[in-house]
Design an enzyme around this catalytic site. Structure first.
Site, mmCIF file in Angstrom:
data_model
loop_
_atom_site.group_PDB
_atom_site.id
_atom_site.type_symbol
_atom_site.label_atom_id
_atom_site.label_comp_id
_atom_site.label_asym_id
_atom_site.label_seq_id
_atom_site.Cartn_x
_atom_site.Cartn_y
_atom_site.Cartn_z
ATOM 1 C CG ASP A 71 -2.005 -1.089 1.149
ATOM 2 O OD1 ASP A 71 -1.983 -1.886 0.201
ATOM 3 O OD2 ASP A 71 -2.845 -1.155 2.070
ATOM 4 C CE LYS B 210 -4.115 -4.337 1.277
ATOM 5 N NZ LYS B 210 -4.815 -3.235 1.968
ATOM 6 C CB CYS C 240 -2.190 -2.980 5.239
ATOM 7 S SG CYS C 240 -3.917 -2.435 5.074
HETATM 8 C C1 VGL Z 1 -4.713 0.664 5.675
HETATM 9 C C2 VGL Z 1 -6.302 1.588 7.033
HETATM 10 C C3 VGL Z 1 -7.248 1.469 6.052
HETATM 11 C C4 VGL Z 1 -3.297 0.247 5.506
HETATM 12 C C5 VGL Z 1 -5.652 0.528 4.679
HETATM 13 O O1 VGL Z 1 -2.826 0.154 4.356
HETATM 14 O O2 VGL Z 1 -2.616 -0.013 6.537
HETATM 15 N N1 VGL Z 1 -5.055 1.181 6.859
HETATM 16 N N2 VGL Z 1 -6.916 0.950 4.863
#
Ligand code: VGL
Ligand code: ZN
Length: 197
Positions: A8, A106, A151
Site C-alpha cells: 500500500d 484489496k 496492513c
Molecule cells: C490501511 C487503514 C485502512 C493500511 C488501509 O494500508 O494499513 N489502513 N486501509
C-alpha cells in the site's frame, strides 16, 4: 524463492494524502532498491469503491478513527481513502511500479474491509495471493510498506500462519500508531513467528 511484498505505498497513505502516515514517502527509494534483490516483486493496492463501509462518512455521527462493530467483528472507521480510480489510490509517483510481477488489490467489496494481502477482515475470504505464491514456489517473504500496524501487520501474521517464512523490515515501514496499535502489532507479529528487523 523469495518475494518482496510491498504494502500500500499509495498517495493517500503518504504526506498530503487522505490517511497520511508520517514519513510514508521516506521508504520509497530504499524499497525500490530492495526490488533488485528478490526473485519476485508483488505490490498491494488498497482499492475501495466510493462509499465503502470502512469509511466513517458512511456511518451517522461517526468520527474517523473511531471503532464500530461489523458483522465480521470490530472495524476502525477511516477517512475516505484509496477510492478506486482516484489520485489518492495511485501508487506514490516514485515507486517503481514497472518492476512488479503482480499487483493485488484489496478492499474492493463494499461491505468488508481487507487489511491483509491474504484474507479480508472476516479472516476467511481469500484474496488469492496464497495460491499465487505457492504455485510460483515462493516460500520466503520480505514485507515493507504502509501501515506497519494495520496492513503490514495483518499481512505478516496471516502469511506466518499459512507457513511462509516472513520478515518485516520495520525500517521500511511506517505506522499510523493510534492507541498503542504499533506496540500491539509488534507483539502480535512476534507471537505469530514473524521476524522483525
Ligand atoms: C490501511 C487503514 C485502512 C493500511 C488501509 O494500508 O494499513 N489502513 N486501509
Ligand atoms: Zn483502506
Amino acid at each position: 524463492m523469495h518475494a518482496l511484498i510491498v504494502i500500500d505505498i499509495q498517495n493517500d497513505f503518504c504526506p498530503g494524502g487522505a490517511l497520511a502516515v508520517a514519513g510514508g514517502d521516506q521508504i520509497v527509494q530504499p524499497v525500490n532498491a530492495l526490488m533488485a534483490e528478490v526473485d519476485a516483486v508483488i505490490l498491494t493496492q488498497d482499492w475501495h469503491p466510493a462509499g465503502h463501509s470502512s469509511f466513517a462518512s458512511q456511518h451517522d455521527g461517526a468520527e474517523p478513527f473511531s471503532l464500530t462493530q461489523m458483522p465480521y467483528g470490530p472495524q476502525v472507521l477511516w477517512p475516505d481513502h484509496c477510492v478506486q480510480g482516484s489520485p489518492g489510490a495511485n501508487f506514490h509517483p516514485d515507486l517503481e511500479v514497472d518492476r512488479a510481477d503482480l499487483i493485488i488489490r484489496k478492499g474492493f467489496r463494499p461491505q468488508i474491509d481487507s487489511y491483509s494481502a491474504f484474507f479480508e477482515n472476516d479472516h476467511e475470504t481469500a484474496t488469492g495471493l496464497e495460491g499465487y505464491l505457492r504455485t510460483r514456489g515462493i516460500s520466503r517473504l520480505t514485507m515493507v510498506g504502509l501501515a506497519t500496524d494495520f496492513c503490514v501487520n495483518f499481512s505478516a501474521v496471516d502469511a506466518a500462519k499459512l507457513g511462509f517464512d516472513v520478515t518485516v523490515r520495520t525500517d521500511l515501514c511506517r505506522a499510523i500508531d493510534m492507541d498503542g496499535s504499533l506496540a500491539a502489532a509488534q507483539d502480535g507479529m512476534r507471537a505469530a513467528g514473524v521476524t522483525l528487523t
